[in-house]
Design an enzyme around this catalytic site. Sequence first.
Site, PDB file in Angstrom:
ATOM      1  NE  ARG B  11      89.834  63.816 -16.633  1.00 31.83           N
ATOM      2  CZ  ARG B  11      90.200  63.429 -17.843  1.00 31.83           C
ATOM      3  NH1 ARG B  11      89.287  63.034 -18.721  1.00 31.83           N
ATOM      4  NH2 ARG B  11      91.479  63.411 -18.188  1.00 31.83           N
ATOM      5  CG  HIS B 203      94.407  55.904 -22.074  1.00 32.09           C
ATOM      6  ND1 HIS B 203      93.206  55.634 -21.473  1.00 32.09           N
ATOM      7  CD2 HIS B 203      94.597  57.240 -21.959  1.00 32.09           C
ATOM      8  CE1 HIS B 203      92.671  56.766 -21.019  1.00 32.09           C
ATOM      9  NE2 HIS B 203      93.496  57.761 -21.311  1.00 32.09           N
ATOM     10  CB  CYS B 234      88.061  58.563 -24.189  1.00 32.40           C
ATOM     11  SG  CYS B 234      87.405  60.070 -24.917  1.00 32.40           S
ATOM     12  CG  ASN B 243      94.054  56.939 -17.495  1.00 28.76           C
ATOM     13  OD1 ASN B 243      92.861  56.864 -17.272  1.00 28.76           O
ATOM     14  ND2 ASN B 243      94.602  57.970 -18.101  1.00 28.76           N
TER      15      ASN B 243
END
Lengths: 297, 297
Positions: B11, B203, B234, B243
């Site tokens: 995701r 992150h 993002c 991340n």
Amino acid sequence: MRVEVVDVGPRDGLQNEEKILSPEVRAELCDRLAGAGLRRMEAASFVNPRLVPQMAGAEEVMAALNRRPEVSYAGLVLNERGYERAVAAGVDEVRYAFPVTDSFARRNQNTTAGEAAGLAARLVERARLDGVRISVTLSVAFGCPFEGRVEPERVLGFARRVAEAPPDELILADTIGVGVPSQVEELVGGVGELGVTVGCHFHDTRNTGLANAVAAIGAGAAVLDASVGGTGGCPFAPRATGNIATEDLVYLLHGMGHETGIDLGSLIGVAEWLSGQLGKELPGRVYKAGVFEPVAK
Amino acid sequence: MRVEVVDVGPRDGLQNEEKILSPEVRAELCDRLAGAGLRRMEAASFVNPRLVPQMAGAEEVMAALNRRPEVSYAGLVLNERGYERAVAAGVDEVRYAFPVTDSFARRNQNTTAGEAAGLAARLVERARLDGVRISVTLSVAFGCPFEGRVEPERVLGFARRVAEAPPDELILADTIGVGVPSQVEELVGGVGELGVTVGCHFHDTRNTGLANAVAAIGAGAAVLDASVGGTGGCPFAPRATGNIATEDLVYLLHGMGHETGIDLGSLIGVAEWLSGQLGKELPGRVYKAGVFEPVAK
């Protein structure tokens, strides 16, 4: 708390780069680091230029510096010949490094760990007579590319030997970037009990470098090595990659309320300049992400 | 100590990639992660596919999984419509995220932080009735790209509101990678006092991610998000990067003696496979450096 940051970029950072920078450019790197507030740096490496051509011209680097009285310019040495060259070239500080494993000591400087430890005592004595500062680094203290895991007791044994003729600082180096924070706490704590000033030198090969730096400070380390832009590697250690990036370290230290005397914005400018000189992107992240500033709403 | 690692690679890792992977490949990524020992993952994102085309076909991802009973497959939701889609698609866990600043909440999900907090309570209630697990993530909890530093008291205020109708976990997210360990300790400690299970989502934009992870565990966090290979970013946060890499985190956790149930060698294989699927090198370092094994003497 104040943390002393030593930029080893001009030495450890550049010694493994494909592109060889001239002594003049390496001196300019030092000048730029000094301009960003760095008060300590490894300006040159007094090793055999046939073995490490990137570091050729150490004397020329020292001569080309715009030396500032408040900055300590250090030279790396691996043997007595290097020590003599470094002192003759006018370094403020000698940094002598030796590996704690025989396999690495043989490859890196054609000696054994035991012999190299004996040399530490001699160099400390000579440095006292010559009136220069001296630090001793224990290389591959967190793991050896040839021997694997290094037992803490082995490292502490060498640290005890070094502490008998104590240098100004004893540096624990994770030359190949395998250490983790729990290991750092154990070793820094153990060396700290010997009554010497402890520093640490981390490589970010497995991304543990800054976590290790935080652990080192928590355990009492007063000095941290780092290289601007995160350049680096060891010519004699397979797959070793760069040091922790100085600007990444400074971002973290300042965020945690530590003082370094370094101007982060200026330091990012040095990383950008070095990236241009080397003609490539460097591993450091803060110089790409920038200091944290909100964008306009 | 056991640390639960949630791989958000399918995701968060993929939602900002230029190359769009098909639902089948994203399901295969989940299957490969399960094969490496991951027991929790964010399999899909039930957001508007027009706004985040990388995440289109969430239902197809869920349908294409070779589901294992021991693995919890989660879906990200940002609103009630997403919640309903996720539950209909058969997720084991809903993960609802909302930003603690209005500027980010408006851009990311067209709401205010206060309204989004109200929705958290409704979704927790619905999840209880529907018999699915639910976690609530506070986004930009360590800093906002539009508002700058976020005061801990603001974050803790939202955490207290969420804890009134407690989800299974409350996750603190450093969406733009600006946090430092001292901040992590303060926030994790503060949220932990509310009696909820605390997780963290970091992150690595400024290289502080793993140092923050260590601080989070030390302060009592039981769950850590990470993405295989360190992919991520993002769509609505300028200059956000990936991340923390799951394999980098696992290397560090295992080195410190924590258990994760994950096989690091297999996980590195997943990162290599994903690198091939995306056709580029990923930010993670351990998958490039390899597990630490001495070379032949």
